[in-house]
Write a protein that holds these residues in place. Structure first.
Motif, PDB file in Angstrom:
ATOM      1  N   LEU A  69      31.923 -30.896 -12.513  1.00 34.89           N
ATOM      2  CA  LEU A  69      31.398 -32.163 -11.999  1.00 34.89           C
ATOM      3  C   LEU A  69      29.901 -32.058 -11.737  1.00 34.89           C
ATOM      4  O   LEU A  69      29.138 -32.969 -12.081  1.00 34.89           O
ATOM      5  CB  LEU A  69      32.125 -32.565 -10.717  1.00 34.89           C
ATOM      6  N   TYR A  72      27.919 -32.237 -14.935  1.00 34.30           N
ATOM      7  CA  TYR A  72      27.826 -33.611 -15.443  1.00 34.30           C
ATOM      8  C   TYR A  72      26.790 -34.412 -14.651  1.00 34.30           C
ATOM      9  O   TYR A  72      25.929 -35.089 -15.241  1.00 34.30           O
ATOM     10  CB  TYR A  72      29.195 -34.294 -15.358  1.00 34.30           C
ATOM     11  N   THR A  97      32.505 -44.223 -16.778  1.00 31.96           N
ATOM     12  CA  THR A  97      32.282 -42.812 -17.111  1.00 31.96           C
ATOM     13  C   THR A  97      32.246 -41.955 -15.850  1.00 31.96           C
ATOM     14  O   THR A  97      32.877 -40.891 -15.783  1.00 31.96           O
ATOM     15  CB  THR A  97      30.964 -42.644 -17.884  1.00 31.96           C
ATOM     16  N   GLN A 101      34.914 -38.949 -14.670  1.00 33.12           N
ATOM     17  CA  GLN A 101      34.454 -37.586 -14.380  1.00 33.12           C
ATOM     18  C   GLN A 101      34.820 -37.183 -12.956  1.00 33.12           C
ATOM     19  O   GLN A 101      35.286 -36.061 -12.709  1.00 33.12           O
ATOM     20  CB  GLN A 101      32.937 -37.499 -14.575  1.00 33.12           C
TER      21      GLN A 101
END
Length: 246
Positions: A69, A72, A97, A101
């Protein structure tokens, strides 16, 4: 509203088809769907950021779910927290998105600080039991360790070098016993952990075998873990494989 705070649970309970249906309606401008989607997105942000803060404050800010995470967020948004709707420019595509995630993180028990603490206590207890029965070791390997030092070892187990050793050969339990012994020895010197990490990096690169890596911090597998050494050599007998231990 208090109920809105926990709407993330509804998102986690939805099937992929249900999530996509709500997203598409929101994207098409359906007011009720867009309002619900925004509320869910806000709830996901609040819960995810709460868990991230809890893990960081509790010293548990590591592990696959956490790292994925954070990678990202840092790569895509250049931040370390789930962004607000305003920061996402209220873009429904971006919200979707981010939601997906974050949901991967929230679904994992390892995102919960209480669970992490419970698991780590079990891991320490199991390690203590294993070491108390280990051939050639008449002491608890954690004897004299503070709770902080025990947690530091568990955190180290999730580093790239240690993880490679855990995955490469044997079972995790077998390797953890030896790695804990090596970590214990390495901790006795100023640059010991750095030496251990360098040795494991050389092992990962194939420059030395595992036994040689352990020897660099004063742990001889053949002497201090004789039963495991004999078992591994038995597996290797008749095979042209000297990568693990010689």
């Amino acid at each position: 509203m208090a109920r809105d705070r926990y709407l993330y649970k509804e998102w986690l309970a939805m099937s992929q088809k249900q999530r996509e249906a709500l997203y598409l309606k929101a994207l098409d401008g359906d007011k009720a769907s867009l309002s619900q989607f925004r509320k869910i997105s806000t709830s996901i942000r609040m819960e995810t950021n709460f868990r991230l803060r809890s893990l960081q404050q509790g010293g548990k800010d590591y592990g696959k779910q956490y790292d994925n995470l954070m990678y990202y967020l840092e790569i895509e948004h250049n931040i370390t927290r789930v962004p607000t709707l305003r920061e996402l420019n209220n873009d429904v595509d971006e919200m979707m998105t981010v939601n997906e995630q974050a949901a991967k993180f929230l679904r994992s028990n390892y995102s919960d600080i209480s669970y992490r603490r419970y698991v780590d206590r079990i891991r320490v207890r199991n390690l203590e039991l294993k070491f108390s029965m280990e051939n050639g070791l008449d002491r608890n390997i954690f004897e004299g360790y503070t709770e902080k030092q025990k947690q530091a070892f568990l955190k180290w187990l999730d580093t790239e070098q240690a993880s490679f050793a855990l995955d490469e050969y044997g079972t995790s339990d077998e390797i953890i016993v030896i790695l804990a012994d090596a970590y214990h020895e390495a901790s006795k010197t100023t640059n010991g952990i750095r030496t251990l990490n360098t040795a494991l990096a050389e092992f990962e690169a194939g420059d030395i075998n595992f036994n040689q890596a352990m020897q660099k911090v004063g742990v001889s597998i053949s002497d201090r873990h004789a039963s495991r050494y004999r078992a591994w050599m038995g597996k290797l007998e008749g095979k042209n494989n000297g990568h693990y231990a010689r």
